[in-house]
Design a protein around this motif. Structure first.
Motif, short mmCIF file in Angstrom:
data_model
loop_
_atom_site.label_atom_id
_atom_site.label_comp_id
_atom_site.label_asym_id
_atom_site.label_seq_id
_atom_site.Cartn_x
_atom_site.Cartn_y
_atom_site.Cartn_z
N LYS A 184 0.82 -1.21 0.00
CA LYS A 184 0.00 0.00 0.00
C LYS A 184 0.85 1.26 0.00
O LYS A 184 0.39 2.34 -0.41
CB LYS A 184 -0.92 0.00 1.23
CG LYS A 184 -1.95 -1.12 1.24
CD LYS A 184 -2.73 -1.12 2.55
CE LYS A 184 -3.71 -2.28 2.60
NZ LYS A 184 -4.44 -2.34 3.91
N ARG A 185 2.09 1.13 0.48
CA ARG A 185 2.98 2.29 0.56
C ARG A 185 4.01 2.34 -0.56
O ARG A 185 4.45 3.40 -0.96
CB ARG A 185 3.72 2.28 1.91
CG ARG A 185 2.80 2.44 3.12
CD ARG A 185 3.58 2.24 4.42
NE ARG A 185 3.83 0.84 4.71
CZ ARG A 185 4.97 0.34 5.17
NH1 ARG A 185 6.00 1.14 5.36
NH2 ARG A 185 5.09 -0.94 5.43
N VAL A 229 8.97 7.09 0.16
CA VAL A 229 7.97 7.00 1.23
C VAL A 229 8.55 6.43 2.51
O VAL A 229 7.81 6.15 3.46
CB VAL A 229 6.74 6.18 0.76
CG1 VAL A 229 6.02 6.90 -0.36
CG2 VAL A 229 7.14 4.77 0.33
N ILE A 274 10.04 3.52 3.30
CA ILE A 274 9.90 2.11 3.69
C ILE A 274 11.23 1.62 4.24
O ILE A 274 12.29 1.85 3.66
CB ILE A 274 9.45 1.25 2.49
CG1 ILE A 274 8.04 1.65 2.07
CG2 ILE A 274 9.48 -0.24 2.84
CD1 ILE A 274 7.56 0.99 0.80
#
Length: 386
Positions: A269-270, A362, A364
């Protein structure tokens, strides 16, 4: 292909920061193309050095997930930073390389010319312990199998490695967890430890015959117990200041038994599947070939370019992509890097440099993903995503 063995008594000397100019000059006189860290475009990158004044004097870096900024230090440290977006891979395994070109010759068959290799030897200055391990891993990939990569072998041959013990780990570093730093072990020709207590100086130890030869030509003094003790303390302090940790025990089997863990859906989702993590990774080696033809149709070229397993096209076969989802592509990257790489090459593909965390848009965090899967190990599809 590593630094040649030391057959004389290992030597440790102390040199001044000014002697780095002499070191670079000595390597250039021996025919090396000298490459090292320098500041450009708001980052510390690796490029050709004309002298020691081009080093990132007085600069450090602030790193976190999706965050990188240069900041001024309160001293004139030459190596007071962690690692930037580039790795030494770009010089040994270039991101874009022409393999051959072909030209039409009238009625004759096309003339095919293989791209000549660059025969000028390279010298790397400022190689961290984690990066030395990364080079050794890529040696195994490109040179250790049944077939060797011709271009990589030519570039890797006779590389002179000037390593640096790390005293300033970044916020995303976790080399201690992977057993790859911060202290440099074997594999370098010379190793520098930057020291500040009392006077700004470098402890230098030779790791090869040619390293000892270069060191003998530098102005300095023999290392004393205080120098050695301060160097050991500097590295020990760095090991205690890692920005991240990863429990590396049993990683291969952990990931293998959690291929359907719901954490893969969470990260999907990220994840933007942009491939930044693979581009900055010092060990990733995926590549593709591109064929180019000029407008006249008389000349064609084939180029090798970096590719990424995050690309849909990378796993495309006659029936389509075998990894169509971001979930499957992230899982492929992480399970290969930390698990099945061991089956292929005998070691993990991760050296704990933290680049994949810093340069992920993002943020991660591979250490966070491993911890989340380990926390609910074996729970499968019924696990609760943290």
């Amino acid at each position: 292909m590593r630094a040649e063995g030391l057959t004389i008594e290992p030597k440790q000397s102390v040199i001044s920061p000014g002697a780095l100019d002499d070191l670079i000059g000595a390597l250039r006189e021996r025919g090396y193309r000298v490459l090292g860290p320098t500041v450009r475009d708001g980052a510390i990158v690796y490029d050709e050095l004309g002298g020691a004044t081009e080093l990132p004097i007085g600069w450090t870096d602030s790193q976190d997930g999706g965050h990188y900024r240069l900041e001024r230090r309160g001293d004139d440290a030459r190596f007071g930073f962690a690692v930037g977006p580039q790795s030494w891979k770009r010089f040994l395994f270039p991101p874009r390389l022409r393999l051959w070109r072909a030209r039409l010759g009238g009625a004759d068959a096309p003339a095919v010319e293989e791209e000549p290799v660059d025969e000028q030897p390279l010298a790397f200055i400022g190689v961290r312990a984690c990066e030395l391990h990364a080079i050794e891993i890529q040696d195994q990939v490109f040179l250790g199998g049944r077939y060797t990569d011709r271009d990589y072998a030519a570039r890797r041959e006779d590389v002179f490695l000037v390593a640096v013990d790390c005293f300033e780990p970044g916020g995303t570093c976790f080399c201690t967890s992977m057993g790859t730093g911060p202290k440099v072990g074997s594999g370098s020709d010379l190793t520098l430890t930057e020291l500040f207590d009392g006077e700004h100086r470098f402890l230098v130890r030779a790791g090869s015959d040619r390293g000892a030869e270069v060191l003998a030509g530098l102005s300095g003094r023999p290392a004393g117990p205080t120098d050695v003790e301060e160097a050991e303390q500097s590295v020990a302090t760095a090991a205690d200041r890692m920005g991240r940790t990863m429990e590396a025990f049993d990683l291969r089997d952990l990931l293998e038994r959690n291929l359907e863990h719901p954490r893969w859906d969470d990260v999907a989702k990220r994840c933007l599947t942009c491939g930044n993590c693979t581009m900055v990774c010092p060990t990733c080696f995926c590549s593709a070939v591109e064929d180019e033809t000029d407008l006249s149709g008389e000349e064609a070229e084939r180029w090798r370019v970096w590719d990424t397993c995050f690309s849909v096209d990378y796993s495309h076969i006659h029936g389509g992509s075998i990894r169509p989802s971001g979930r499957s592509r992230y899982r492929q990257w992480m399970t290969h890097k930390l698990g099945t790489w061991i089956d292929q090459f005998g070691s993990s593909g991760c050296v704990g440099c933290g680049r994949c965390i810093t340069w992920c848009p993002v943020g991660i965090d591979i250490t966070e993903e491993v911890a989340a899967i380990r926390a609910t190990d074996g729970a499968g599809a019924d696990a609760t995503v943290a």
